[in-house]
Design a protein around this motif. Structure first.
Motif, PDB file in Angstrom:
ATOM      1  N   ARG A 105     -35.496   2.569   2.227  1.00  0.00           N
ATOM      2  CA  ARG A 105     -36.200   1.422   1.621  1.00  0.00           C
ATOM      3  C   ARG A 105     -37.711   1.602   1.706  1.00  0.00           C
ATOM      4  NH1 ARG A 105     -32.395  -0.940  -1.491  1.00  0.00           N
ATOM      5  NH2 ARG A 105     -30.506  -1.378  -0.302  1.00  0.00           N
ATOM      6  N   TYR A 146     -29.262  -1.283  -8.501  1.00  0.00           N
ATOM      7  CA  TYR A 146     -28.415  -0.577  -7.541  1.00  0.00           C
ATOM      8  C   TYR A 146     -29.142  -0.401  -6.216  1.00  0.00           C
ATOM      9  CZ  TYR A 146     -25.092   3.055  -5.966  1.00  0.00           C
ATOM     10  OH  TYR A 146     -24.153   3.785  -5.280  1.00  0.00           O
ATOM     11  N   ASP A 147     -30.407  -0.047  -6.284  1.00  0.00           N
ATOM     12  CA  ASP A 147     -31.204   0.146  -5.072  1.00  0.00           C
ATOM     13  C   ASP A 147     -31.291  -1.118  -4.235  1.00  0.00           C
ATOM     14  OD1 ASP A 147     -31.681   2.728  -5.773  1.00  0.00           O
ATOM     15  OD2 ASP A 147     -33.634   2.342  -6.683  1.00  0.00           O
ATOM     16  N   ARG A 148     -31.289  -2.261  -4.909  1.00  0.00           N
ATOM     17  CA  ARG A 148     -31.473  -3.533  -4.210  1.00  0.00           C
ATOM     18  C   ARG A 148     -30.167  -4.087  -3.656  1.00  0.00           C
ATOM     19  NH1 ARG A 148     -35.266  -5.982  -9.066  1.00  0.00           N
ATOM     20  NH2 ARG A 148     -37.159  -4.788  -8.577  1.00  0.00           N
ATOM     21  N   GLY A 149     -29.051  -3.519  -4.072  1.00  0.00           N
ATOM     22  CA  GLY A 149     -27.759  -4.022  -3.629  1.00  0.00           C
ATOM     23  C   GLY A 149     -27.254  -3.321  -2.390  1.00  0.00           C
ATOM     24  N   LYS A 150     -26.014  -3.589  -2.058  1.00  0.00           N
ATOM     25  CA  LYS A 150     -25.379  -2.960  -0.910  1.00  0.00           C
ATOM     26  C   LYS A 150     -24.837  -1.604  -1.349  1.00  0.00           C
ATOM     27  CE  LYS A 150     -22.004  -3.788   2.771  1.00  0.00           C
ATOM     28  NZ  LYS A 150     -20.975  -4.721   3.308  1.00  0.00           N
ATOM     29  N   LEU A 151     -25.342  -0.560  -0.758  1.00  0.00           N
ATOM     30  CA  LEU A 151     -25.011   0.788  -1.200  1.00  0.00           C
ATOM     31  C   LEU A 151     -23.705   1.264  -0.564  1.00  0.00           C
ATOM     32  CD1 LEU A 151     -28.603   2.249  -0.879  1.00  0.00           C
ATOM     33  CD2 LEU A 151     -27.431   1.608  -2.984  1.00  0.00           C
ATOM     34  N   PRO A 152     -22.780   1.755  -1.382  1.00  0.00           N
ATOM     35  CA  PRO A 152     -21.469   2.162  -0.834  1.00  0.00           C
ATOM     36  C   PRO A 152     -21.527   3.510  -0.129  1.00  0.00           C
ATOM     37  CG  PRO A 152     -21.557   2.608  -3.185  1.00  0.00           C
ATOM     38  CD  PRO A 152     -22.849   1.920  -2.840  1.00  0.00           C
ATOM     39  N   ARG A 198     -23.952   7.545   3.081  1.00  0.00           N
ATOM     40  CA  ARG A 198     -24.872   6.534   3.603  1.00  0.00           C
ATOM     41  C   ARG A 198     -26.303   6.859   3.182  1.00  0.00           C
ATOM     42  NH1 ARG A 198     -23.462   2.595   7.175  1.00  0.00           N
ATOM     43  NH2 ARG A 198     -21.476   2.809   8.306  1.00  0.00           N
TER      44      ARG A 198
END
Length: 571
Positions: A242, A326-332, A236
């Motif tokens: 952010r 990648y930073d702007r997306g949903k992080l797995p 996580r």
């Protein structure tokens, strides 16, 4: 007539020790918190073993010794200068004092037990602005009961009393908060988990690594979370992620993976632990990029440059674009279930006052005794002279403390080690003898006694040297029999030959290899092994031992000698 022995039992201290299969954790804080942290470290060990395919494999390494201390001021007081650990370089706003030293006889790690925060933008202290606020909102005409012409100073006195009570609010008072401050939390347990993850990587996979990857690998597991005794998750994003990325412009990925950022004095203005987390997270969780990461790391582990290794990622501009997206997306992140018995609860005990008295000294020893090598310059080396003076002052204090705790074995052992590492061989032998009187047959005490006897022998007349060295080695052999897994006697035995300029026998080289296996991350014993193998003409094996030291993530005192030896081997 019966003999009556009178003695005083060493009283219990406020320090506790929590021991698991892979960690010995010590703290002066809450016993419950210490137990939880030690248990989580054992859970993390199991998780990393599964992820990196090490579960159920033989493990002969020494346990990591974790010491939890107070705030930054307590760290500063111990002067724990990191000689073998230097993350970043990061922006100075990120706190979290930590100390890591992969010592020859076992790695040690220290961190604060208090949560902190990284202040990205300072606000204004509420305690500082409230007096003005009170004055601005208190009408001059408002009067206290009984005020009026007969008591004209009552209103002013009331206002002054309110202002006075506000002025007394200090930095630790409830109202000592900042308005409009931009900050992110820095979890104490997160720093401890990150430290253990780095230690795991360098211990169980002891290769040369780029610094950014070791730093990021630790951050990746800093947010480990557990649910009951059978579930945990990792990966996580850290709290405030952010905010940090919005505040700091991203440092060019090309400069990170090629290592050019390490020579940039301004890198700390844009490179943070959060950025290290982001880059490592993307490469770790991306199926396509994960294979490229393995190739990149393998090239560096084999002795290749970071510039050459970076070719594994292809177009670095594309890698940069992917990271921004990648930073702007949903992080797995990932969850896993595990058998509770694979990460057992720690065994807790309270330290005695005598044991607790030397907890910090054990930590300090590594940095306090480190003396810069003598310079070829004939001019006085002021820094070296000052360092020796500080070491000697610390030693005098340790001698006083050891005399005060004359019946404490740990006190005498710590003093013996400090004296031997300072080349005070007579004093080392005396302290080791006192430790043996308290604990006959103790392996550490015998190892330091043997080390001291070897040092004394080397200073003896040539006619007496051989006999004294044989006696020293007999003592060292006794230490090995007392504890065959202890690296101290193994190292002492090899050094007794190397320091005397003698060819070390096979058994000494085998013992040196075993010492490296016990603490794989220790650059000191690796350098010794590389030198020993090089003398025997085993160039390939010597090179393998030296690369992790010469090209490791952090510049250590052993790195330059390792690079020099590698250079000679490759000629």
């Amino acid at each position: 007539m019966p003999i009556v022995v009178r003695g005083q039992r060493d009283r219990a201290s406020n320090w506790h020790q929590a021991e698991t299969d892979h960690v010995v954790a010590i703290s002066e804080g809450s016993e419950k918190d210490l137990a939880r942290i030690a248990h989580d470290l054992e859970r993390l060990h199991f998780l990393l073993s599964v992820l990196l395919n090490r579960a159920d494999k033989p493990d002969d390494t020494r346990k990591l010794r974790v010491t939890l201390v107070g705030d930054g001021a307590e760290f500063d007081a111990m002067e724990l200068g990191n000689l073998r650990y230097s993350p970043g370089p990061y922006s100075r706003v990120f706190p979290g004092p930590a100390y890591y030293d992969p010592r020859e006889d076992g790695a040690v790690f220290a961190a604060s037990r208090y949560d902190q925060k990284a202040v990205l933008e300072r606000g204004q202290d509420l305690a500082g602005i409230l007096p003005d606020l009170v004055r601005a909102t208190t009408p001059a005409a408002v009067e206290a009961p009984g005020a009026g012409a007969e008591n004209p100073g009552a209103s002013a006195a009331l206002s002054a009393s309110h202002a006075g009570s506000i002025v007394r609010f200090g930095r630790n008072d409830p109202l000592a908060v900042s308005v409009n401050e931009l900050a992110v939390p820095v979890s104490a347990e997160g720093r401890i988990l990150a430290g253990y993850a780095r230690h795991f990587l360098l211990t169980y996979f002891p290769h040369a690594y780029p610094r950014w990857y070791v730093d990021g690998f630790g951050e990746l597991f800093a947010t480990l979370a557990t649910e009951g005794d059978a579930r945990m998750e990792y990966g996580r994003a850290p709290a405030g992620y952010r905010k940090v990325l919005d505040r700091y412009r991203r440092y060019p990925v090309a400069d990170i993976v090629t290592g050019r950022y390490l020579a940039d004095r301004n890198a700390g203005e844009r490179w943070t632990p959060f950025h290290a987390w982001a880059l490592t997270h993307m490469l770790f969780f991306s199926n396509e990029r994960k294979g490229q990461l393995r190739t990149y790391l393998a090239t560096i582990a084999a002795g290749g440059s970071m510039e050459r290794a970076a070719a594994a990622f292809g177009d670095l501009g594309k890698l940069q674009d992917e990271l921004v997206a990648y930073d702007r997306g949903k992080l797995p992140f990932e969850r896993m279930s595990y058998p509770a018995e694979r990460a057992a609860e720690p065994i807790i005990r309270r330290l005695s006052e005598g044991e607790a008295a030397f907890v910090k000294g054990r930590l300090e020893l590594g940095a306090r005794l480190a003396i810069p090598p003598a310079s070829a310059d004939p001019k006085p080396d002021r820094q070296r002279i000052a360092t020796i003076a500080r070491r000697d002052e610390w030693l005098r204090g340790l001698r006083r403390d050891a005399a005060r705790y004359s019946t404490n074995r740990d006190a005498q052992l710590l003093l013996a080690e400090a004296e031997c590492r300072s080349d005070n061989m007579q004093e080392c032998a005396a302290a080791a003898a006192r430790a043996l009187a308290l604990a006959p047959g103790n392996g550490d005490a015998l190892a330091w006694q043997g080390t001291a006897l070897a040092g004394i022998a080397l200073a003896a007349p040539a006619s007496a040297r051989a006999g004294q060295l044989r006696a020293a080695r007999i003592t060292i052999a006794r230490a090995n029999r007392a504890d065959s897994e202890n690296p101290l006697p193994l190292l002492a035995y090899y050094r007794s030959f190397a320091a005397a300029g003698e060819t070390a026998p096979d058994v000494a080289i085998e013992g040196l290899m075993k010492a490296v296996d016990a603490v794989p991350a220790a650059p000191g014993s690796r350098l010794l092994l590389g030198e020993a193998l090089a003398k025997r003409g085993n160039v390939a094996a010597a090179r393998n031992a030296l690369i992790a030291v010469a090209n490791g993530p952090y510049e250590t005192p052993e790195a330059a000698p390792a690079r020099a030896l590698l250079s000679r081997l490759e000629q």
